[in-house]
Write an enzyme that holds these catalytic residues in place. Structure first.
Site, short mmCIF file in Angstrom:
data_model
loop_
_atom_site.label_atom_id
_atom_site.label_comp_id
_atom_site.label_asym_id
_atom_site.label_seq_id
_atom_site.Cartn_x
_atom_site.Cartn_y
_atom_site.Cartn_z
CB CYS A 1 -0.98 0.01 1.16
SG CYS A 1 -0.20 -0.14 2.75
CG HIS B 1 -4.28 0.92 4.17
ND1 HIS B 1 -3.73 0.11 3.21
CD2 HIS B 1 -5.28 1.61 3.54
CE1 HIS B 1 -4.36 0.30 2.06
NE2 HIS B 1 -5.30 1.22 2.24
CG ASP C 1 -7.04 2.75 -0.28
OD1 ASP C 1 -5.89 2.59 -0.74
OD2 ASP C 1 -7.46 2.16 0.73
#
Lengths: 979, 312
Positions: free
Chosen positions: A733, A777, A793
């Site tokens: 991520c 994250h 995202d």
């Protein structure tokens, strides 16, 4: 019934009753109280919950030991007899019969005579013994008889320090003991062998009992049986019959024969003669024909008279001197030192990973020496060596740590010094110091870990140490290991309610009392102010819990669970760092939409001044601040577990951005990421300034190109973003977030990276959400003009599962317990997962009610009982009342006679009888089962078959040699319904 | 007390048990209204014990002994004790046999299965002790020769209560040799009427047939010892014994031997009840007979004892 042994005529008796038993703390008890208060102070200062628990448990156990000490004496029956006469300076032995009427054994009893010996004031030697249940012990209490005459050794004192030695309970019985003391035999003069004539008319005939030899006049003191009563009746005065016998061997010892010295010396000389005469088995007669010059002390003469009389009457030799029986057991001894060594080793072992190896080895060496001494008889080192060794060790510790202060050094010091003390201990006093040190070491363990496992392990160690403490106060062989452990466990269990009262009601003070050493808390990993490639993927390997969340209502869907943490503004091309947006947040920066979510977070300590919350928080916990980019900051690093409540609006919009921020959110270092910039430029040409279209384009890029979401991306060497975007195309991520942010900034859209946690695991057992480090994250926020900051995202574009189903779905974890590889989604894995959730639920309770119990929780708990405001005074009052009540209850329970274990069949039969009694037919205590059944059937013919069946089963179970089953009998009685 | 039988624990009725019930019933035909006493007497014999029957003259003591001897199929001798009876009259005597040139032992009446020592307290202590010694040892020593008595060997002694004139009361130590002491007492009105109208008891006794083989009797005695005694029952037994020791009315309390006797009788009683385990009721049934002659002031107190001591 009356079976008194020889030499013990029970003339009097006394029972030690509760009201005649006194109790006071011993020196060890006071020392231990000091140690306990230090432990408590430490626990308060470090706000160490398990430290509290241990301190309170020990306080409670010490209080309870008072009851046990008194109970150990109560009800003991004493009977005492007469003491054999002794010579002055010898030890008089008073026989004592100690009878335990109770059903429980008595341990570690001491009996002695209260009087003090001579002028030196030395106490009489105590006698140590114990009594079995219903047992009887015959002992002798010794006291040195100082001078001739009647010697009173004082009251009988029976005392005990059982079970812990912190209290001494005793009872005095004024038995009125006394002992006849003869003059000390001494003198050099030879024994004169007198002719009987030498003493006037009394000696003219040998006195004896055999043959009548004549009459003489009555003298006062003559026996009435010798009076010639017939002559009296004839009016011939009062003649007395004189008998002659085998008096030829008798020796006359006369006062005037003693030539030497004063009265005392002469008495001693006569005493010696009497002894010699007796040794030669002569009959001896002490005579007083010619009175000694008026003795200044009439008592002296009385004594000698009595003594000579006794000797004349009995040939029993005076008791010989015997070696002293075992007295107070003050030596450490083999068994006790072994127990101590084991306990201390067990308590030190968990420190293995925390303190340097060589120091642990030191301790092991010292403890090993002690064990070798106990088992093999290896001699202990001399004192000078101990001192020298201690000095060397202290120097070594100072050299290694540079200080004597701080948590780690303190523990090292304590461990090594405990080892030294263990080795040089010789007396029981040292052992008490050691056991206090042992309890201390338990608390030091709690400074490092307060997990449930640590708690359980330390509870076991404390049990063992308590058993050791009990062992100090019983003689060897009185209690075996199992009995000691059982007793220690029983005492700790009895202490538990008092401990709970103390734990929950003891006034909790917020904050440390003095400044904590810097290393008071362990280091934790977590999200920080900077994000470099690989940071989050490293975190994702950790199962450690970041925080736990309890929602007040329904939990939002996983795709909304973005837990906001540090926000990254600046990049140097490789690493992202957060800026310092000092300006604090204002309400008008937010447009509230949607439904609010209320929840409580229990945050694990992570050593940073930050709280996590669901986006977007609106009401913030007290003491915290919200920055303009919606980070929650605390004034101090979070060093302990924290609980706070937050309200968030997941659908709110962040609508303001300052000029500074806008420029910061567009900045890219010069000369990096040329390919990314080129790509962004190409998009910009295609879409113009339509920010929304640019975002979609970028997301489409991630979706369409073969990007892979993986925890183990290939190493990026130079330009991390370009290499990721155009070559490797596999990452985690953080790669996606930074790639996306760079693209956005290059395309002229303000963008920032938000790190935090996403998702979490819902624990159905406790109905709460666990967010672990592996849920860490990173995502991006872009500024879209009137829409404000919008969360994008990019990871979701590549791996939608990561967002929708959580980390486990995206990259299934495969590590089971102890690093075992388990096939993911297999049954074994599912079991492990469920187990882990269960354990976590227990842990949460533990955290909330044990470790996190503080002033706030205390108020909450009191509120549950309807007490809304309680000040310190109220709490202390309540606490003392609670302890008093519990102690009183316990005292009542302990004073009750222990019932014998009941046969299950009998218990069930009694239930049957109770049922019948309620129905009107009560069984008499002396009525046999058949007789009772006959009577019941006579009264209630309709019950016949049931009663006969049940009685039959009972008889078969209790009296017959059968293998009948209790369960069937129980069912039958349960189903039995008279009426 | 025996009216109630257990349906579930009752074992298959053993032939021996049935025979014992038959014996009691048939003896009851001769001695009317004394079922319980007969039962106790048989219990005593099954427990290998000697029996003392104590009562005023004429209530059927001797008849009971007769009946038992006949019905159990035992050889039987009767010795009437008088003040001039000598030990040799009971044990036997060695007589010089001129032809053989040696002393020959002529066994006395004691060499039999069942001896009825009638009015045992009329003999002198010397003679009494000769009998009692033989009872305890089950053998007779005379002229340095020890002769075993036959097996089974029972003594049923009768005596008049001590206060009758011309008696030598048995001392406690010798009373202890008797496992049980029972009293017969007057019959109830119905039995007495039957007695008065019925035929001569002596003829009835003559007409009785033996109901038991000697081997069977020995077998029963063995089985009685195997009757199960549970811990719970021993608790009760010990409580009872302890109670006699703490009760000042009862004198010095029961000896361990008395405890053993109580246990054996309870076992035998349980066997008579056709059970293979002892119940508290069995102990209660035999306790007065076993204990009363061993305690100083018994009769009223033992009943109170049974009422007071709870069954654990």
């Amino acid at each position: 019934m009356d079976t008194s042994p020889a030499g013990l005529s029970p003339i009097e008796r006394a029972t030690l009753r509760f009201r005649r038993i006194y109790i006071l703390p011993t020196r060890q008890g006071i020392g231990f109280a000091v140690a306990l208060s230090v432990m408590l102070l430490g626990s308060i200062n470090y706000d160490n919950a398990l430290g509290y628990v241990l301190s309170f448990l020990l306080i409670a156990a010490a209080l309870i030991s008072m009851l046990h000490a008194v109970r150990n004496l109560a009800g003991i029956d004493l009977r005492w007899g007469e003491c054999e006469p002794v010579f002055a300076g010898d030890t008089a032995r008073f026989p004592l019969k100690v009878d335990n009427r109770g059903q429980r054994p008595r341990f570690g009893l001491l009996a002695r005579l209260a009087g003090r010996r001579g002028r030196s004031g030395e106490a009489n030697p105590p006698r140590r013994f114990h009594l079995d249940a219903g047992g009887l012990e015959r002992i002798e209490l010794a006291a040195v008889a100082p001078e001739r005459g009647w010697f009173s050794p004082g009251a009988i004192v029976v005392a005990t320090r059982f079970p812990f030695g912190f209290f001494r309970a005793w009872s005095r019985v004024d038995a009125g003991l006394r002992c006849l003391v003869y003059p000390r035999p001494a003198g050099e003069q030879a024994m004169p062998l007198h002719q009987p004539e030498a003493c006037g008319e009394h000696g003219s005939r040998g006195k004896g009992d055999d043959e009548f030899s004549g009459l003489r006049d009555y003298h006062p003191g003559d026996s009435a049986r010798r009076v010639h009563w017939k002559a009296v009746a004839r009016g011939q005065g009062v003649p007395v019959k004189v008998f002659s016998g085998a008096a030829s061997g008798s020796t006359w010892l006369r006062w005037q024969d003693v030539v030497a010295g004063d009265t005392e010396a002469r008495l001693s000389q006569m005493s010696r003669w009497v002894n010699e005469a007796q040794a030669q088995r002569r009959t001896c007669v002490t005579a007083w024909c010619c009175r000694a010059s008026r003795s200044p002390r009439t008592r002296a003469r009385r004594t000698v008279t009595a003594a000579s009389k006794r000797w004349l009457c009995s040939t029993a030799r005076p008791p010989a001197m015997r070696a002293h029986p075992e007295t107070r057991d003050w030596t450490l001894g083999r068994e006790r030192s072994l127990w101590l060594s084991i306990c201390l080793a067990l308590v030190v072992i968990p420190h293995a990973g925390r303190i340097p190896f060589w120091e642990l080895a030191c301790f092991a060496f010292l403890a090993g020496w002690r064990v070798a001494n106990a088992t093999r008889g290896v001699p202990l080192p001399p004192k000078w060596l101990v001192i020298a060794l201690s000095a060397v060790m202290l120097a070594a510790i100072y050299a290694a740590h540079g200080t004597f202060f701080g948590r780690d050094t303190g523990v090292v010091l304590l461990v090594v010094l405990t080892g030294m003390k263990l080795m040089e201990s010789r007396s029981l006093r040292d052992a008490y110091v050691l056991s206090a040190l042992g309890y201390f070491l338990v608390i030091t363990n709690f400074l490092y870990s307060q997990s449930i496992l640590t708690g359980i392990y330390m509870l076991a160690v404390v049990l063992l140490m308590t058993a050791t403490l009990i062992g100090f106060n019983v003689g060897s062989g009185e209690l075996d290991t199992r009995a000691r452990l059982r007793m220690a466990a029983a005492m700790l269990m009895q202490a538990a309610p008092i401990m709970l009262v103390l734990f929950f009601l003891f006034p909790r003070l917020p904050g440390p009392l003095w400044s904590l050493p810097r290393d008071a808390h362990g280091a934790m990993s977590g999200l920080s102010e900077r994000m470099s490639p690989g940071l989050i993927s490293r975190l994702s390997l950790s199962d450690a819990v970041a925080f736990r969340v309890t929602f007040r209502g329904e939990a939002p869907p996983p795709s909304q669970l973005y837990w906001r943490g540090p926000v990254m503004w600046h990049t140097d091309g490789r690493e992202w760092t957060s800026g310092n947006p000092t300006r604090s947040w204002r309400a008008q920066y937010v447009e509230l939409h949607g439904e609010p979510v209320d929840y409580t977070i229990t945050l694990e300590p992570h050593q940073q001044s930050r709280l996590f919350a669901l986006e977007v928080p609106t009401t913030i916990p007290r003491g915290a601040q919200m920055t303009q980019d919606f980070q929650l900051r605390t004034p101090k690093p979070v060093r302990t577990r924290q609980r706070y409540e937050v309200r968030s609006f997941p659908e709110a919009r962040l609508t303001r951005v300052s000029i500074d921020e806008q420029s910061a959110a567009l900045a890219l270092p010069a000369g990096v990421h040329p390919r990314a910039r080129a790509l962004a430029d190409s998009w910009r040409e295609a879409h113009g300034v339509d920010a929304g279209a640019l975002v979609s384009r970028a997301l489409a890029y991630f979706r369409e190109q073969p990007f892979v979401y993986t925890l183990t991306p290939p190493l990026l060497e130079n330009d991390t973003v370009d290499e990721f975007l155009f070559e490797t195309r596999s990452g985690f991520c953080e790669h996606y977030a930074s790639g996306f942010a760079v693209l956005m900034r290059a395309a002229g859209i303000p963008a920032r990276i938000v790190t935090g946690y996403q998702g979490g695991e819902l624990n159905p057992l406790g109905d709460y959400l666990i967010v672990r480090q592996r849920d860490a994250h990173a995502w991006v926020e872009v500024w879209l003009g009137e829409r404000g900051w919008v969360r994008v995202d990019p990871t979701g574009a590549v791996s939608p599962n990561r967002i929708e189903l959580g980390m486990d779905a995206a990259i299934p974890p495969t590590l089971g317990p102890a690093g075992l590889e388990l096939p993911s989604r297999g049954r074994l894995w599912q079991t492990w997962r469920r187990l882990r959730l269960g354990i976590d639920a227990v842990k949460t309770g533990w955290n909330e009610w044990v470790l996190g119990y503080g002033p706030r929780r205390q108020r909450q708990l009191l509120g549950m009982f309807g007490v809304d405001s309680a000040d310190v005074r109220g709490l202390v009052t309540g606490m003392l009342a609670g302890i008093g009540g519990l102690l009183a209850l316990l005292a009542l329970g302990l004073a009750r006679r222990r019932p014998a274990p009941v046969d299950p069949a009998l218990r069930i039969y009694r239930r049957f009888c109770r049922k019948l009694a309620r129905a009107g037919v009560a069984r008499r205590a002396s009525e046999g089962p058949l007789a009772f059944a006959a009577r019941v059937t006579a009264h209630r013919p309709q019950l016949r078959s049931a009663v006969e069946r049940i009685t039959g089963m009972y008889v078969a179970l209790r009296y017959a040699d059968s293998d009948a089953r209790v369960s069937e009998f129980r069912r039958a009685v349960r189903a039995f319904r008279p009426r | 007390m025996s009216a109630f039988r257990l349906p579930t624990t009752r074992p298959a009725a053993s032939p021996l048990g049935a025979k014992l019930s038959g014996i009691v019933a048939r003896a009851g035909d001769v001695i009317l209204g004394k079922d319980r006493e007969i039962r106790l007497a048989v219990t005593c014999l099954m427990a290998r014990g000697h029996l003392l029957i104590e009562d005023i003259p004429g209530v059927g003591k001797t008849t009971l002994a007769h009946v038992l001897a006949r019905i159990l199929g035992l050889s039987f001798q009767r010795v009437q004790f008088t003040s001039d009876l000598l030990p040799a009259d009971i044990l036997g005597i060695s007589v010089y046999d001129r032809r053989a040139g040696s002393f020959e032992f002529h066994p006395g009446p004691i060499f039999t299965n069942l001896v009825l020592a009638d009015e045992v307290n009329r003999a002198t202590p010397k003679t009494q002790s000769a009998l009692l010694e033989a009872m305890e040892e089950r053998q007779v020593s005379q002229d340095r020769v020890t002769r075993d008595l036959p097996d089974p060997f029972f003594v049923i002694a009768t005596q008049n209560p001590d206060h009758n004139v011309g008696t030598f009361p048995l001392p406690e130590s010798q009373l202890d040799r008797f496992l049980m002491r029972i009293t017969l007492g007057y019959p109830d009105a119905k039995s007495e009427r039957a007695l008065l109208t019925g035929c001569d008891r002596r003829e009835l006794v003559e007409a009785l047939e033996p109901a038991l083989e000697v081997a069977e009797l020995l077998d029963i005695q063995k089985q009685v010892q195997k009757v199960h005694v549970s811990d719970a029952l021993l608790d009760y037994l010990q409580d009872l014994i302890a109670a006699t020791r703490s009760e000042p009315d009862l004198g010095p309390g029961l000896s361990p031997r008395a405890g053993l006797a109580l246990l054996r009788c309870s076992q035998a009683w349980a066997f008579m009840e056709d059970r293979r385990h002892v119940l508290p009721e069995d102990v209660q049934a035999v306790l007065p007979s076993v204990v009363n002659h061993r305690l100083r002031q018994a009769t009223a107190s033992t009943d109170a004892l049974l009422r007071q001591v709870p069954i654990p």
